[in-house]
Motif scaffolding. Sequence first.
Motif, PDB file in Angstrom:
ATOM      1  N   LYS A  58       0.832  -1.205   0.000  1.00 23.29           N
ATOM      2  CA  LYS A  58       0.000   0.000   0.000  1.00 23.29           C
ATOM      3  C   LYS A  58       0.864   1.252   0.000  1.00 23.29           C
ATOM      4  N   LYS A  59       1.927   1.230   0.805  1.00 23.09           N
ATOM      5  CA  LYS A  59       2.841   2.372   0.846  1.00 23.09           C
ATOM      6  C   LYS A  59       3.493   2.592  -0.517  1.00 23.09           C
ATOM      7  N   ALA A  60       3.818   1.491  -1.188  1.00 26.06           N
ATOM      8  CA  ALA A  60       4.444   1.594  -2.512  1.00 26.06           C
ATOM      9  C   ALA A  60       3.482   2.209  -3.520  1.00 26.06           C
ATOM     10  N   ARG A  61       2.188   1.820  -3.431  1.00 28.33           N
ATOM     11  CA  ARG A  61       1.189   2.380  -4.347  1.00 28.33           C
ATOM     12  C   ARG A  61       1.006   3.874  -4.108  1.00 28.33           C
ATOM     13  N   ALA A  63       3.208   5.933  -2.844  1.00 27.54           N
ATOM     14  CA  ALA A  63       4.418   6.622  -3.306  1.00 27.54           C
ATOM     15  C   ALA A  63       4.440   6.734  -4.825  1.00 27.54           C
ATOM     16  N   ALA A  64       3.998   5.661  -5.514  1.00 25.13           N
ATOM     17  CA  ALA A  64       3.978   5.675  -6.980  1.00 25.13           C
ATOM     18  C   ALA A  64       2.979   6.695  -7.505  1.00 25.13           C
ATOM     19  N   ALA A  65       1.800   6.773  -6.858  1.00 21.02           N
ATOM     20  CA  ALA A  65       0.779   7.740  -7.278  1.00 21.02           C
ATOM     21  C   ALA A  65       1.273   9.168  -7.087  1.00 21.02           C
ATOM     22  N   SER A  67       4.385  10.117  -7.093  1.00 24.16           N
ATOM     23  CA  SER A  67       5.441  10.347  -8.085  1.00 24.16           C
ATOM     24  C   SER A  67       4.852  10.650  -9.459  1.00 24.16           C
ATOM     25  N   GLU A  68       3.789   9.922  -9.835  1.00 24.59           N
ATOM     26  CA  GLU A  68       3.135  10.159 -11.124  1.00 24.59           C
ATOM     27  C   GLU A  68       2.503  11.548 -11.171  1.00 24.59           C
ATOM     28  N   LYS A  69       1.931  11.965 -10.056  1.00 23.25           N
ATOM     29  CA  LYS A  69       1.305  13.288  -9.985  1.00 23.25           C
ATOM     30  C   LYS A  69       2.340  14.390 -10.182  1.00 23.25           C
TER      31      LYS A  69
END
Length: 242
Positions: A58-61, A63-65, A67-69
């Motif tokens: 969940k933390k990875a998701r 962080a990825a979101a 980063s994409e933003k």
Amino acid sequence: MRFNILLSITFFATFAAGLVIPTNGPLEFRDLEVREGVVDDLSDGMVFKREPRSSGAKKARIAAAASEKVAAKAARKKSFEHAAKAQKGTTNLPNRHSTFHVAAAPGTELEKPAHSYTGKEVRKAIFDSHMEAHRIKGITKNQRKKSPLKSFNNRPHEVPKPHGGARPLKHMNVVHGSAHHPPGREFPLPNKHDAAKPSPARVIIQQTKGGHYTFRGVVSHDQSRTPGPGYNDHFQVKPRRH
């Protein structure tokens, strides 16, 4: 969680307090042993629940979101800067107070209403076309097909209008393979009546030999035409000065 622990301790203490009894004989000792066994079973069965923790996935998701933003915001900023520079170098921009009018289809005004645009709105569409041109540089060929930015070749009309020119823009030359007269760019003006439907009008710009762009004009479909020969012909929409 602290409340659960305190509640369990209070219950345990209360229950244990009730086990203090006189030990005057074998029966009392036997009763005490039974009660001690019950207390042991209760203490073994007590489970203190922990508060749920965020999983690593969940933390990875998250962080990825994030980063994409950040990346999307940076890409928009870069496209805006590119468009501002390209707009500054674009020549022949229309007067901001001029008007471009596309007539409605007679008898079907509700289905194909008239459209009017100011020179300021046309300039904005040109700016948006520069932004879109920069955005699609980093996407796949299939994704580019969905872009509203199209190539404009100024092809001859299939069904010319009486007393009209053979091509949409008579002052625009397109020579394929030529750096001086490449195909133009076509970008739609907004549909003010229904944003979900495309507007019949487009702005046309063309790159010059100096690498800059020039505004060639506004073109539109003839809304009075029905599907058939000449249905997709483009005609110039000349500006009106006020």
